[in-house]
Design a protein around this motif. Structure first.
Motif, PDB file in Angstrom:
ATOM      1  N   TRP A  13       5.326  11.034   1.071  1.00 15.81           N
ATOM      2  CA  TRP A  13       4.549   9.250  -0.303  1.00 15.81           C
ATOM      3  C   TRP A  13       4.429   7.945   1.821  1.00 15.81           C
ATOM      4  CZ3 TRP A  13       1.005   7.919  -3.448  1.00 15.81           C
ATOM      5  CH2 TRP A  13       1.229   8.753  -4.132  1.00 15.81           C
ATOM      6  N   HIS A  14       4.253   7.835   1.969  1.00 14.50           N
ATOM      7  CA  HIS A  14       4.273   6.745   2.791  1.00 14.50           C
ATOM      8  C   HIS A  14       3.287   5.744   2.116  1.00 14.50           C
ATOM      9  CE1 HIS A  14       3.509   8.414   6.491  1.00 14.50           C
ATOM     10  NE2 HIS A  14       3.243   9.857   5.969  1.00 14.50           N
ATOM     11  N   VAL A  15       4.467   4.473   2.418  1.00 14.37           N
ATOM     12  CA  VAL A  15       4.271   3.036   1.682  1.00 14.37           C
ATOM     13  C   VAL A  15       4.705   1.992   2.577  1.00 14.37           C
ATOM     14  CG1 VAL A  15       6.014   1.562  -0.025  1.00 14.37           C
ATOM     15  CG2 VAL A  15       6.111   3.514   0.092  1.00 14.37           C
ATOM     16  N   GLY A  16       3.740   0.990   2.481  1.00 15.85           N
ATOM     17  CA  GLY A  16       3.259  -0.345   3.760  1.00 15.85           C
ATOM     18  C   GLY A  16       2.422  -1.160   3.509  1.00 15.85           C
ATOM     19  N   GLY A  70       2.532   2.707   7.681  1.00 21.39           N
ATOM     20  CA  GLY A  70       3.747   3.015   7.780  1.00 21.39           C
ATOM     21  C   GLY A  70       4.213   5.628   8.539  1.00 21.39           C
ATOM     22  N   SER A  71       5.382   4.825   9.265  1.00 25.41           N
ATOM     23  CA  SER A  71       6.712   6.272   9.875  1.00 25.41           C
ATOM     24  C   SER A  71       6.820   7.172   8.499  1.00 25.41           C
ATOM     25  CB  SER A  71       6.527   6.272  10.937  1.00 25.41           C
ATOM     26  OG  SER A  71       7.093   7.246  11.669  1.00 25.41           O
ATOM     27  N   GLN A  72       6.793   7.897   8.829  1.00 28.91           N
ATOM     28  CA  GLN A  72       7.391   9.276   7.783  1.00 28.91           C
ATOM     29  C   GLN A  72       7.638  10.020   8.739  1.00 28.91           C
ATOM     30  OE1 GLN A  72       9.889   9.224   5.572  1.00 28.91           O
ATOM     31  NE2 GLN A  72       8.083   8.151   3.965  1.00 28.91           N
ATOM     32  N   ASN A 104      13.060  18.658  10.637  1.00 25.23           N
ATOM     33  CA  ASN A 104      12.307  17.533  10.916  1.00 25.23           C
ATOM     34  C   ASN A 104      12.211  17.911  12.210  1.00 25.23           C
ATOM     35  OD1 ASN A 104      13.288  15.910   8.834  1.00 25.23           O
ATOM     36  ND2 ASN A 104      14.984  15.090  10.123  1.00 25.23           N
ATOM     37  N   ALA A 105      10.855  18.267  12.069  1.00 25.76           N
ATOM     38  CA  ALA A 105       9.638  19.112  12.750  1.00 25.76           C
ATOM     39  C   ALA A 105       8.523  18.283  13.463  1.00 25.76           C
ATOM     40  CB  ALA A 105       9.249  20.168  12.898  1.00 25.76           C
ATOM     41  N   ALA A 106       8.366  17.152  12.433  1.00 22.21           N
ATOM     42  CA  ALA A 106       7.109  16.046  12.990  1.00 22.21           C
ATOM     43  C   ALA A 106       7.363  15.283  12.433  1.00 22.21           C
ATOM     44  CB  ALA A 106       5.803  16.879  12.707  1.00 22.21           C
ATOM     45  N   SER A 107       6.746  13.733  12.996  1.00 21.79           N
ATOM     46  CA  SER A 107       6.574  12.714  12.194  1.00 21.79           C
ATOM     47  C   SER A 107       4.802  11.943  12.605  1.00 21.79           C
ATOM     48  CB  SER A 107       8.296  11.588  13.185  1.00 21.79           C
ATOM     49  OG  SER A 107       6.761  11.294  14.128  1.00 21.79           O
ATOM     50  N   ALA A 108       4.894  11.335  11.376  1.00 21.57           N
ATOM     51  CA  ALA A 108       3.607  10.492  11.783  1.00 21.57           C
ATOM     52  C   ALA A 108       3.169   8.984  10.886  1.00 21.57           C
ATOM     53  CB  ALA A 108       2.921  11.577  10.060  1.00 21.57           C
ATOM     54  N   ALA A 119       0.810  -1.067   0.444  1.00 17.37           N
ATOM     55  CA  ALA A 119      -0.225   0.108  -0.031  1.00 17.37           C
ATOM     56  C   ALA A 119       0.648   0.709   0.299  1.00 17.37           C
ATOM     57  CB  ALA A 119      -0.655   0.132   0.891  1.00 17.37           C
ATOM     58  N   TYR A 120      -0.083   2.628  -0.814  1.00 21.74           N
ATOM     59  CA  TYR A 120       1.099   3.440  -0.530  1.00 21.74           C
ATOM     60  C   TYR A 120       0.330   4.787  -0.232  1.00 21.74           C
ATOM     61  CZ  TYR A 120       0.015   1.487  -5.447  1.00 21.74           C
ATOM     62  OH  TYR A 120      -0.582   1.012  -6.989  1.00 21.74           O
ATOM     63  N   GLY A 121       0.111   5.669   0.087  1.00 26.88           N
ATOM     64  CA  GLY A 121      -0.444   6.828   0.186  1.00 26.88           C
ATOM     65  C   GLY A 121       0.511   8.215   0.443  1.00 26.88           C
ATOM     66  N   GLN A 122      -0.161   9.220  -0.216  1.00 29.46           N
ATOM     67  CA  GLN A 122       0.462  10.694  -0.225  1.00 29.46           C
ATOM     68  C   GLN A 122      -0.145  11.217   0.580  1.00 29.46           C
ATOM     69  OE1 GLN A 122      -0.282  13.939  -1.546  1.00 29.46           O
ATOM     70  NE2 GLN A 122       1.827  14.812  -1.375  1.00 29.46           N
ATOM     71  N   SER A 123       0.445  12.122   1.610  1.00 29.95           N
ATOM     72  CA  SER A 123       0.085  12.681   2.808  1.00 29.95           C
ATOM     73  C   SER A 123       1.052  14.554   3.058  1.00 29.95           C
ATOM     74  CB  SER A 123       0.823  12.026   4.215  1.00 29.95           C
ATOM     75  OG  SER A 123      -0.167  12.757   5.452  1.00 29.95           O
TER      76      SER A 123
END
Length: 218
Positions: free
Chosen positions: A159-162, A189-191, A199-203, A142-146
């Motif tokens: 882009w997240h890939v999981g 997953g996390s990015q 690098n002020a945040a992770s999601a 799975a992949y998504g653009q956040s």
């Protein structure tokens, strides 16, 4: 002599009359027509389709030590394409799909909003066909653009890939048109996200997708 011939001829005529009468009484009944049973639906082939539904979006965040979690539900709608191979009642296939989503999560404390703009997957499907009804499971990448937007610190897209796994059912209305109902769990997953060069945040993002769709089978 003439009497004997006359008697013999009379008996012959009488016998022919009886046989003819019996034959006339026989009625002709045609053999019943046996209709051929309709051919079982075959799932083998290429298909294209569209889908729409709901994305239950969930996010775990880290904003410089502040670690909120939240969820929200948005619309999802997109397209899919794939190919199936049927072996007796077993159906094996490969599919890719891509969709727009309106799902987003807001955090008023840090003034940030996370939007899941696009979501896609490439999966294998394995199912069992009950003629024109197919029940199946699926799994793959799975992949998504956040995108995270902040107040005063700019925004960043990643882009997240999981991975994803799901179950569904598909029904053939005709030899070419099928409808589906499907559930998928998606772990993206996390990015890390950067704002103003830091690098002020992770999601860490997941979503549960419930969708219905239509396919055209070629």
């Amino acid at each position: 002599m003439n009497i004997r011939l006359f008697a013999l001829a009379s008996a012959s005529v009488l016998a022919l009359g009886v046989v003819g009468a019996q034959a006339a009484d026989l009625t002709y009944e045609p053999a019943p027509v046996v209709e051929a049973a309709p051919a079982a639906f075959n799932w083998t082939g290429f298909y294209l389709g569209v889908h729409a539904g709901a994305a239950l979006f969930d996010g775990d965040y880290n904003y410089g030590g502040y670690q909120p979690s939240d969820d929200n539900t948005g619309f999802i709608g997109g397209v899919q394409a794939g190919y199936n191979w049927q072996f007796d009642n077993i159906v094996i296939g490969a599919q890719t799909d891509f969709a727009y989503t309106s799902a987003k999560i807001s955090d008023d404390f840090v003034g940030a909003e996370n939007k899941l703009n696009w979501l896609g997957s490439t999966t294998a499907r394995v199912g069992y066909a009950f003629d024109n009804l197919l029940v199946y499971g699926k799994g793959g990448v799975a992949y998504g653009q956040s995108k995270i937007e902040t107040v005063g610190f700019g925004d960043d897209s990643q882009w997240h890939v999981g991975w994803t796994a799901g179950v569904g059912a598909e029904y053939a209305f005709t030899q070419n048109i099928t409808g589906l109902l499907e559930y998928n769990y998606v772990d993206l997953g996390s990015q890390d996200y950067s704002f103003a060069g830091n690098n002020a945040a992770s999601a860490d993002l997941t979503t549960n997708v419930i969708k219905a769709g239509l396919n055209y089978k070629f």
